[in-house]
Design an enzyme around this catalytic site. Structure first.
Site, short mmCIF file in Angstrom:
data_model
loop_
_atom_site.label_atom_id
_atom_site.label_comp_id
_atom_site.label_asym_id
_atom_site.label_seq_id
_atom_site.Cartn_x
_atom_site.Cartn_y
_atom_site.Cartn_z
N PRO A 89 0.80 -1.22 0.00
CA PRO A 89 0.00 0.00 0.00
C PRO A 89 0.83 1.27 0.00
O PRO A 89 0.30 2.35 -0.25
CB PRO A 89 -0.84 -0.12 1.28
CG PRO A 89 -0.11 -1.09 2.14
CD PRO A 89 0.59 -2.03 1.22
N GLU A 116 2.52 -7.88 9.01
CA GLU A 116 2.60 -6.44 9.27
C GLU A 116 3.37 -5.70 8.17
O GLU A 116 3.11 -4.54 7.90
CB GLU A 116 3.29 -6.19 10.62
CG GLU A 116 3.36 -4.74 11.04
CD GLU A 116 1.98 -4.14 11.30
OE1 GLU A 116 1.86 -2.90 11.26
OE2 GLU A 116 1.03 -4.91 11.54
N ARG A 154 -2.36 -8.43 -21.03
CA ARG A 154 -3.27 -8.13 -22.14
C ARG A 154 -2.68 -7.13 -23.14
O ARG A 154 -3.21 -6.97 -24.23
CB ARG A 154 -4.61 -7.61 -21.60
CG ARG A 154 -4.52 -6.26 -20.92
CD ARG A 154 -5.81 -5.91 -20.19
NE ARG A 154 -6.97 -5.93 -21.06
CZ ARG A 154 -7.33 -4.93 -21.86
NH1 ARG A 154 -6.57 -3.84 -21.91
NH2 ARG A 154 -8.39 -5.02 -22.62
N ASP A 169 -8.65 1.35 -25.11
CA ASP A 169 -9.16 1.21 -23.74
C ASP A 169 -9.15 2.53 -23.00
O ASP A 169 -8.36 3.42 -23.30
CB ASP A 169 -8.28 0.23 -22.94
CG ASP A 169 -8.61 -1.21 -23.25
OD1 ASP A 169 -9.74 -1.47 -23.71
OD2 ASP A 169 -7.74 -2.07 -23.05
#
Length: 248
Positions: A89, A116, A154, A169
């Site tokens: 994150p 953690e 892709r 896209d």
């Protein structure tokens, strides 16, 4: 391209790597996909890969030794060094531009963590990229790695049936994608825009560009700061700003 995933739960990737577009790409030999349990590289008799953090605190921290050993075992002698991607994150927000950048590589290694966090020496001396798929916390990096792997694979030549699909896209052009319609031309009381069934390719292309621009302006206006606009396109936006109802 070769993509290796270091994880404590390789079984999570079995169906993902065998199904749909990824499965077909693997069958064609366009991409090599494998998930490796880095617990196999632990250097203790209990095969532990985590330990309590120095300085105290809650949670456990992934040890450096098994991660380094696993990555080093995956690097072929004489081959170019792979990009080593840490899913966390704290990483840079993932974007289509990053997917396009990674798709140019020949070998990617993804590290999926739990607990953690990671021993900081993994970040400092092993990984080349840290990636986050959003401002939220998952139980592990596996789902995030699947997202990145799918979005990169892709883009490889031959993976998609229609090579133009990846080009048009959302985000590939810097704008959100234009609306799509298919048969029937009239469903209930809703009809397909006339321009799309006119057979006039230039008009269709212009309509799609304007729709992409309008949708981006409505939903993700911050993206427009990175898009080169023509004088006419800037005038469209100014008109929508003066009268938002015209953009609906």
């Amino acid at each position: 391209m070769r993509m290796d995933v270091l994880t404590l739960f390789p079984a999570m990737f079995e169906e993902v790597f065998a199904a749909s577009i990824l499965g077909k790409a693997k069958e064609k030999g366009i991409v090599s996909l494998q998930a490796i349990n880095f617990r196999d590289y632990s250097n203790n008799k209990h095969n532990t890969v985590d330990d309590a953090p120095f300085g105290g605190g809650g949670g456990m921290v992934l040890k450096a030794e098994p991660i380094f050993a696993a990555v080093e075992a995956l690097i072929s002698e004489g081959a170019a060094k792979p990009r080593v991607v840490l899913m966390c994150p704290q990483g840079e927000p993932y974007t289509q531009r990053k997917a396009e950048e990674l798709s140019q590589e020949s070998h990617l290694i993804f590290i999926c963590g739990h607990y953690e966090g990671f021993d900081e020496r993994i970040r400092e001396h092993l990984v080349t990229d840290e990636i986050s798929i959003g401002d939220y916390v998952l139980t592990g990096g596996e789902l995030a790695a699947m997202v990145v792997i799918d979005s990169v694979a892709r883009l490889l030549p031959g993976v998609l049936g229609n090579e133009m699909s990846a080009v048009t896209d959302s985000f590939s052009t810097g704008l959100l994608e234009y609306p799509h319609y298919t048969r029937p031309a009239k469903f209930r009381e809703w009809e397909v825009p006339d321009v799309l069934i006119s057979g006039h390719h230039i008009n269709v292309a212009n309509w799609r560009r304007k729709q992409s621009l309008r949708r981006t302006w409505q939903r993700r206006p911050e993206l427009l700061t990175h898009v080169e606009l023509t004088k006419e396109e800037r005038q469209w936006i100014q008109a929508w700003e003066r009268n938002p109802a015209d953009s609906i």
